[in-house]
Motif scaffolding. Structure first.
Motif, PDB file in Angstrom:
ATOM      1  N   ASP A 103     -38.141 -13.221   5.589  1.00 12.90           N
ATOM      2  CA  ASP A 103     -36.762 -12.837   5.867  1.00 12.90           C
ATOM      3  C   ASP A 103     -36.043 -13.866   6.726  1.00 12.90           C
ATOM      4  OD1 ASP A 103     -36.942 -10.468   4.461  1.00 12.90           O
ATOM      5  OD2 ASP A 103     -37.768  -9.384   6.171  1.00 12.90           O
ATOM      6  N   THR A 104     -36.739 -14.955   7.055  1.00 12.53           N
ATOM      7  CA  THR A 104     -36.161 -15.957   7.954  1.00 12.53           C
ATOM      8  C   THR A 104     -36.167 -17.324   7.287  1.00 12.53           C
ATOM      9  OG1 THR A 104     -36.976 -14.738   9.878  1.00 12.53           O
ATOM     10  CG2 THR A 104     -36.304 -17.020  10.233  1.00 12.53           C
ATOM     11  N   GLN A 106     -26.499 -17.430   6.986  1.00  6.58           N
ATOM     12  CA  GLN A 106     -25.722 -18.412   6.219  1.00  6.58           C
ATOM     13  C   GLN A 106     -26.311 -18.586   4.827  1.00  6.58           C
ATOM     14  OE1 GLN A 106     -25.435 -22.246   8.130  1.00  6.58           O
ATOM     15  NE2 GLN A 106     -24.870 -23.265   6.213  1.00  6.58           N
ATOM     16  N   TYR A 107     -27.651 -18.628   4.761  1.00  5.90           N
ATOM     17  CA  TYR A 107     -28.328 -18.782   3.473  1.00  5.90           C
ATOM     18  C   TYR A 107     -27.976 -17.626   2.539  1.00  5.90           C
ATOM     19  CZ  TYR A 107     -32.221 -18.858   0.141  1.00  5.90           C
ATOM     20  OH  TYR A 107     -32.978 -18.860  -1.008  1.00  5.90           O
ATOM     21  N   ARG A 108     -28.070 -16.391   3.080  1.00  7.76           N
ATOM     22  CA  ARG A 108     -27.790 -15.225   2.236  1.00  7.76           C
ATOM     23  C   ARG A 108     -26.329 -15.200   1.786  1.00  7.76           C
ATOM     24  NH1 ARG A 108     -31.935 -12.807   5.366  1.00  7.76           N
ATOM     25  NH2 ARG A 108     -30.552 -12.471   7.138  1.00  7.76           N
ATOM     26  N   GLN A 131     -35.323 -26.119  15.486  1.00 10.69           N
ATOM     27  CA  GLN A 131     -35.444 -25.355  14.249  1.00 10.69           C
ATOM     28  C   GLN A 131     -34.378 -24.271  14.282  1.00 10.69           C
ATOM     29  OE1 GLN A 131     -37.605 -25.802  11.569  1.00 10.69           O
ATOM     30  NE2 GLN A 131     -38.181 -27.721  12.573  1.00 10.69           N
ATOM     31  N   GLN A 132     -33.414 -24.357  13.383  1.00 12.39           N
ATOM     32  CA  GLN A 132     -32.274 -23.440  13.409  1.00 12.39           C
ATOM     33  C   GLN A 132     -32.438 -22.333  12.378  1.00 12.39           C
ATOM     34  OE1 GLN A 132     -30.003 -23.188  15.494  1.00 12.39           O
ATOM     35  NE2 GLN A 132     -28.277 -22.099  14.586  1.00 12.39           N
ATOM     36  N   ASP A 133     -32.259 -21.099  12.805  1.00 10.57           N
ATOM     37  CA  ASP A 133     -32.292 -19.949  11.891  1.00 10.57           C
ATOM     38  C   ASP A 133     -30.957 -19.880  11.146  1.00 10.57           C
ATOM     39  OD1 ASP A 133     -32.474 -17.570  10.560  1.00 10.57           O
ATOM     40  OD2 ASP A 133     -32.973 -16.354  12.312  1.00 10.57           O
ATOM     41  N   ILE A 150     -17.953 -11.255  -0.441  1.00  4.33           N
ATOM     42  CA  ILE A 150     -19.343 -11.543  -0.087  1.00  4.33           C
ATOM     43  C   ILE A 150     -19.950 -10.373   0.679  1.00  4.33           C
ATOM     44  CG2 ILE A 150     -20.821 -13.053   1.299  1.00  4.33           C
ATOM     45  CD1 ILE A 150     -18.946 -15.352   0.586  1.00  4.33           C
ATOM     46  N   ASP A 151     -19.181  -9.820   1.617  1.00  2.00           N
ATOM     47  CA  ASP A 151     -19.667  -8.655   2.374  1.00  2.00           C
ATOM     48  C   ASP A 151     -20.004  -7.498   1.440  1.00  2.00           C
ATOM     49  OD1 ASP A 151     -19.360  -9.994   4.769  1.00  2.00           O
ATOM     50  OD2 ASP A 151     -17.338  -9.210   5.137  1.00  2.00           O
TER      51      ASP A 151
END
Length: 463
Positions: A315-316, A427-429, A421-423, A190-191
């Motif tokens: 981007d968020t 994790q999404y990416r 509200q959690q950024d 993944i990295d």
């Protein structure tokens, strides 16, 4: 436009007792690349091809303890040709086509046998949902209406359709299980992916789409060339109207409807994240510039037109989360529903009298995972919990607790200690990268598994 090739035939093969039923469905049959072989001459194809006219029904292939009939092969060839023709690339009934389709039938039979061995049972609710989608695509208001239409055209067609959906869902679940066990993606993978140029497409853009479908007048296997041309003409006229900047979508759809007898479906679908779009649509939408309209996309259910009306880039990724704790009183063979309800009501009265929620949860909750922490479930996101629990959680104020309510696990009282509200951008990416890597590796893993499945089976082709 979707095109068919001989290497894609097994993706289009559908097994059903009724062509009118089979051609209503999305093709989900097993696939495999055929072994390299010389293309037969036109004379050989004419002699070797199997048709209803020259077929005396009998066994065409033995697959372990099961048999594939000539009639099944003829039906699958006919359905494959109908789908290819609807997609704009007719396929001749040749010996090569016959070999490809038979190969797909053999693989399907092997997978269905494995489904029975491992005991895979598709979710009944998912089957009903798919039937509802088919009914809607056919302009019908309910599954019952779909059943009436199919059985009126050919008795038993609805039962065959349902059986087909169950088989397809079971095969899909089996393939998912087998592929997941074979595809290994490490954090290092993944990295590396995130460091590549390809990862730039894993953004959090939202797409506002206009998606309209021109449904077919009839099952497309029965459509005449004139009817197919009429549907395409309507789609092309709609595309021209949607190309106009700031177009009124409703007016464009109404103007394109004209005398076309089936109502056009869809409209402005609002904003969607790329990750939430169906794969086939996202591949089209993400290629469009804002204001652009796709070429007519021919599908088995109709002709789709898609316009990218707007695009928001970010981007968020922020998601709501609730810090929640609960008390659970189970309903099981040792405790009736009435007794569980009485216990939860007693605990509720204690809370109303000032008792400590965490203390009651530690003492009385039947949830072993959270009772020792005073019922604490930590921070919970949307879709983490079952529907009834999530609905109550969202309607409970911070610092307050709910009235008793019931779920499939028993009776609950929940308390909301906080909301935020959690950024989750990183994790999404990473999840998107994992999905992209899986999609890249899964086809080969699937082909390898299918080849192994066939290599380990007894298969004899007759005739």
């Amino acid at each position: 436009m979707r095109f068919f090739s001989l290497r894609q035939i097994s993706r289009a093969v559908l097994l059903s007792t009724s062509a009118s039923v089979a051609l209503t469905l999305s093709a989900q049959a097993a696939t495999v690349n055929a072994a390299a072989q010389a293309t037969p001459s036109a004379a050989q194809s004419s002699v070797n091809r199997l048709t209803p006219a020259n077929s005396t029904d009998g066994i065409i292939a033995l697959v372990n303890e099961n048999a594939i009939l000539k009639s099944e092969l003829v039906a699958a060839i006919t359905q494959t040709q109908a789908r290819a023709k609807a997609a704009g690339e007719p396929i001749a009934n040749s010996a090569q086509l016959q070999s490809e389709v038979l190969n797909a039938l053999i693989l399907r039979e092997l997978q269905l046998s494995m489904v029975k061995r491992v005991g895979l049972n598709p979710d009944e609710a998912a089957i009903n949902q798919r039937l509802g989608q088919i009914a809607q695509a056919e302009g019908l208001s309910s599954i019952s209406a779909l059943q009436q239409r199919l059985d009126a055209a050919q008795p038993g067609s609805y039962a065959a359709l349902r059986a087909q959906l169950i088989e397809d869902a079971a095969i899909q679940a089996l393939q998912q299980r087998q592929i997941t066990n074979r595809v290994r993606i490490s954090e290092q993978d993944i990295d590396a992916f995130l460091a590549s140029p390809e990862a730039k497409r894993l953004n959090q853009s939202e797409y506002q789409t206009i998606h309209v479908r021109v449904p077919y007048i009839d099952d497309y296997s029965r459509l005449s060339e004139a009817q197919r041309a009429e549907a395409l003409k309507v789609a092309q006229a709609l595309r021209t109207r949607l190309l106009v900047p700031n177009v009124d979508v409703a007016e464009a759809v109404a103007a394109s409807q004209g005398n076309y007898p089936i109502p056009l479906q869809g409209g402005d679908m609002g904003f969607h994240q790329a990750a939430s779009l169906p794969t086939e649509l996202s591949s089209e939408i993400t290629k469009l510039e804002v204001g652009a309209v796709s070429a007519p996309l021919v599908t088995p259910e109709g002709i789709d037109i898609i316009k990218l009306a707007n695009k928001n880039s970010s981007d968020t990724v922020l998601i709501p989360q609730w810090n929640t704790r609960h008390i659970l009183i189970k309903v099981d063979e040792l405790q009736t529903d009435a007794l569980a309800e009485q216990k939860i009501n007693d605990l509720y009265e204690q809370l109303r009298s000032g008792a400590d929620f965490a203390g009651l949860a530690s003492t009385y909750s039947d949830d072993p995972g959270s009772a020792g922490r005073g019922g604490d479930l930590d921070w919970v996101s949307e879709d983490d919990m079952i529907g009834p629990f999530e609905a109550v959680m969202k309607n409970t104020a911070v610092g307050d607790y709910s009235a008793p309510f019931k779920t499939q696990f028993g009776w609950h009282i929940l308390k909301v200690d906080g909301k935020r509200q959690q950024d989750v951008s990183d994790q999404y990416r990473r999840n998107m990268a994992r999905q992209a890597l899986y999609q890249r590796l899964a086809p080969q893993a699937r082909e390898d598994w299918l080849q192994e499945l066939r290599a380990g089976a007894y298969i004899q082709v007759l005739g």
